[in-house]
Write a protein that holds these residues in place. Sequence first.
Motif, PDB file in Angstrom:
ATOM      1  N   ASP A 146     -20.763   2.167  -4.945  1.00  0.00           N
ATOM      2  CA  ASP A 146     -20.409   2.247  -3.179  1.00  0.00           C
ATOM      3  C   ASP A 146     -19.171   1.455  -2.794  1.00  0.00           C
ATOM      4  O   ASP A 146     -18.476   1.991  -2.437  1.00  0.00           O
ATOM      5  N   GLN A 147     -19.094   0.269  -3.506  1.00  0.00           N
ATOM      6  CA  GLN A 147     -17.800  -0.626  -3.352  1.00  0.00           C
ATOM      7  C   GLN A 147     -16.741   0.149  -3.776  1.00  0.00           C
ATOM      8  O   GLN A 147     -15.373   0.023  -3.130  1.00  0.00           O
ATOM      9  N   GLN A 148     -16.678   0.757  -4.898  1.00  0.00           N
ATOM     10  CA  GLN A 148     -15.500   1.585  -5.600  1.00  0.00           C
ATOM     11  C   GLN A 148     -15.139   2.821  -4.420  1.00  0.00           C
ATOM     12  O   GLN A 148     -13.986   2.720  -4.344  1.00  0.00           O
ATOM     13  N   LYS A 149     -16.059   3.347  -4.136  1.00  0.00           N
ATOM     14  CA  LYS A 149     -15.926   4.436  -3.234  1.00  0.00           C
ATOM     15  C   LYS A 149     -15.110   3.940  -1.770  1.00  0.00           C
ATOM     16  O   LYS A 149     -14.258   4.543  -1.495  1.00  0.00           O
ATOM     17  N   GLU A 150     -15.698   2.854  -1.381  1.00  0.00           N
ATOM     18  CA  GLU A 150     -15.167   2.429  -0.165  1.00  0.00           C
ATOM     19  C   GLU A 150     -13.583   2.030  -0.232  1.00  0.00           C
ATOM     20  O   GLU A 150     -12.633   1.947   0.513  1.00  0.00           O
ATOM     21  N   HIS A 151     -13.578   1.308  -1.414  1.00  0.00           N
ATOM     22  CA  HIS A 151     -11.954   0.923  -1.978  1.00  0.00           C
ATOM     23  C   HIS A 151     -11.139   2.077  -1.956  1.00  0.00           C
ATOM     24  O   HIS A 151      -9.964   2.076  -1.716  1.00  0.00           O
ATOM     25  N   LEU A 152     -11.587   2.965  -2.728  1.00  0.00           N
ATOM     26  CA  LEU A 152     -10.707   4.442  -2.720  1.00  0.00           C
ATOM     27  C   LEU A 152     -10.471   4.955  -1.468  1.00  0.00           C
ATOM     28  O   LEU A 152      -9.433   5.469  -1.293  1.00  0.00           O
ATOM     29  N   LYS A 153     -11.456   5.064  -0.686  1.00  0.00           N
ATOM     30  CA  LYS A 153     -11.282   5.396   0.857  1.00  0.00           C
ATOM     31  C   LYS A 153     -10.093   4.627   1.441  1.00  0.00           C
ATOM     32  O   LYS A 153      -9.055   5.403   2.035  1.00  0.00           O
ATOM     33  N   HIS A 154     -10.203   3.229   1.361  1.00  0.00           N
ATOM     34  CA  HIS A 154      -9.160   2.320   1.793  1.00  0.00           C
ATOM     35  C   HIS A 154      -7.878   2.766   1.411  1.00  0.00           C
ATOM     36  O   HIS A 154      -6.882   2.841   2.006  1.00  0.00           O
ATOM     37  N   LEU A 155      -7.734   3.063  -0.039  1.00  0.00           N
ATOM     38  CA  LEU A 155      -6.403   3.303  -0.527  1.00  0.00           C
ATOM     39  C   LEU A 155      -5.903   4.601  -0.086  1.00  0.00           C
ATOM     40  O   LEU A 155      -4.397   4.668  -0.008  1.00  0.00           O
ATOM     41  N   LYS A 156      -6.481   5.585   0.151  1.00  0.00           N
ATOM     42  CA  LYS A 156      -6.118   6.600   0.414  1.00  0.00           C
ATOM     43  C   LYS A 156      -5.740   6.764   1.990  1.00  0.00           C
ATOM     44  O   LYS A 156      -4.635   7.209   2.392  1.00  0.00           O
ATOM     45  N   GLU A 157      -6.330   5.891   2.746  1.00  0.00           N
ATOM     46  CA  GLU A 157      -5.713   5.526   4.218  1.00  0.00           C
ATOM     47  C   GLU A 157      -4.504   5.137   4.096  1.00  0.00           C
ATOM     48  O   GLU A 157      -3.452   5.277   4.779  1.00  0.00           O
ATOM     49  N   LEU A 158      -4.238   3.993   3.196  1.00  0.00           N
ATOM     50  CA  LEU A 158      -3.064   3.213   3.022  1.00  0.00           C
ATOM     51  C   LEU A 158      -2.092   4.485   2.765  1.00  0.00           C
ATOM     52  O   LEU A 158      -0.800   4.261   3.028  1.00  0.00           O
ATOM     53  N   ASP A 159      -2.342   5.045   1.769  1.00  0.00           N
ATOM     54  CA  ASP A 159      -1.442   6.185   1.281  1.00  0.00           C
ATOM     55  C   ASP A 159      -0.747   6.988   2.357  1.00  0.00           C
ATOM     56  O   ASP A 159       0.321   7.425   2.361  1.00  0.00           O
ATOM     57  N   GLU A 160      -1.764   7.500   3.082  1.00  0.00           N
ATOM     58  CA  GLU A 160      -1.385   8.348   4.469  1.00  0.00           C
ATOM     59  C   GLU A 160      -0.578   7.633   5.276  1.00  0.00           C
ATOM     60  O   GLU A 160       0.511   8.022   5.813  1.00  0.00           O
ATOM     61  N   VAL A 161      -0.774   6.458   5.456  1.00  0.00           N
ATOM     62  CA  VAL A 161       0.201   5.610   6.273  1.00  0.00           C
ATOM     63  C   VAL A 161       1.497   5.376   5.880  1.00  0.00           C
ATOM     64  O   VAL A 161       2.636   5.569   6.470  1.00  0.00           O
ATOM     65  N   PHE A 162       1.417   4.999   4.659  1.00  0.00           N
ATOM     66  CA  PHE A 162       2.592   5.010   3.905  1.00  0.00           C
ATOM     67  C   PHE A 162       3.568   6.203   3.805  1.00  0.00           C
ATOM     68  O   PHE A 162       4.796   5.987   4.214  1.00  0.00           O
ATOM     69  N   GLN A 163       2.931   7.399   3.520  1.00  0.00           N
ATOM     70  CA  GLN A 163       3.668   8.703   3.636  1.00  0.00           C
ATOM     71  C   GLN A 163       4.183   8.874   4.877  1.00  0.00           C
ATOM     72  O   GLN A 163       5.299   9.222   5.234  1.00  0.00           O
ATOM     73  N   LYS A 164       3.613   8.613   6.140  1.00  0.00           N
ATOM     74  CA  LYS A 164       3.905   8.769   7.260  1.00  0.00           C
ATOM     75  C   LYS A 164       5.226   7.813   7.755  1.00  0.00           C
ATOM     76  O   LYS A 164       6.146   8.315   8.356  1.00  0.00           O
TER      77      LYS A 164
END
Length: 245
Positions: free
Chosen positions: A56-74
Motif C-alpha cells: 500500500d505504501q509503494q502504491k501511494e508513493h507511485l501515485k505521488h510520483l505520477k502526480e509530480l511527473d504530471e506537474v513537471f510535464q505541465k
Amino acid sequence: MGDLEDISHHIHDRITSIKHMLDLSVIELPQNKTKKLGQELFALERLLEEFEKGVDQQKEHLKHLKELDEVFQKHLQDVQHIKNNIPPHMPRKKGLLKGSEPAINQKEAVEVQPAEKKSSKSFVRKMEFVTMPEFESIPQYMKGRVTYEQLNAAVESINTAVAAKYKIVHQSLKTLNNHSRKLHQRFKDQETKDTKGQYFVVEDDIREFTQMKVDKRFQGILNMLRHCQRLRELRGGGLTRYMLL
C-alpha cells in the motif's frame, strides 16, 4: 523495493516450514511441534500484514510520483511555450562567442561609441528596451494608463526614426534624392557642438519616419524614458533634441 523482496523471501521460507510440518500431520505430533506450528502460523499472519502494508505504501508513493511527473510535464510545456513566444522587445542576454572579446557594459559602450562611429559609418546607436523591473519602478502618476508593451513599442519607434535618420546622414549626397537631400541638410542644421558624437532625434523625425502620434501621450512616454535613463533632452534654437543615452 528491496524491503518488499526481503519480506517476500521471508514469507516463502515460513510457508515452506509450515508445509513441512503439515506433511507430518498424518502422524501424531508432539505437543512442542504443535505449539511451534501455531507460532509459525501467527508469525506468517504478521508478515502478510506487513507485506500488504508495504504494498500500500509503494502504491501511494507511485501515485505521488505520477502526480509530480504530471506537474513537471505541465511546467515544461509552459516554459517551452514562453521560450517560443518571447516578445521581440524583451532584452536578451548576449552570450560570448568562442574566441571573442569579453562583453562590455553599457557605460563602457557609451565611451567607445564615438570610436566605433569613426570606424564604421553604418553603426547606429539604439535605445535599449525597458525591462520589467525598470517599468515597475516608474511612479504610477507618470505611467498613467501606458502599459509595458506600449512603452517598448515607443522605444522601437524611436529606434526606427534614429536608424532612418542616420542612414541618410551617413550616405553621400550624390546618392540621395531631392527629399532626402533636404532632410540631410535639416539634420546637419540641427547639430550643435553638444550633439557631436551623439545620436538624437526631434519630433519632426518621429513624424517623418514612424506612425507614432506626437501628442500629450507621447510626451508622457518621453518622461518615462527619461526616468529610465534612456534619453535626455537638449534644448536650443527652438528645438528639443532627444538624445539617446
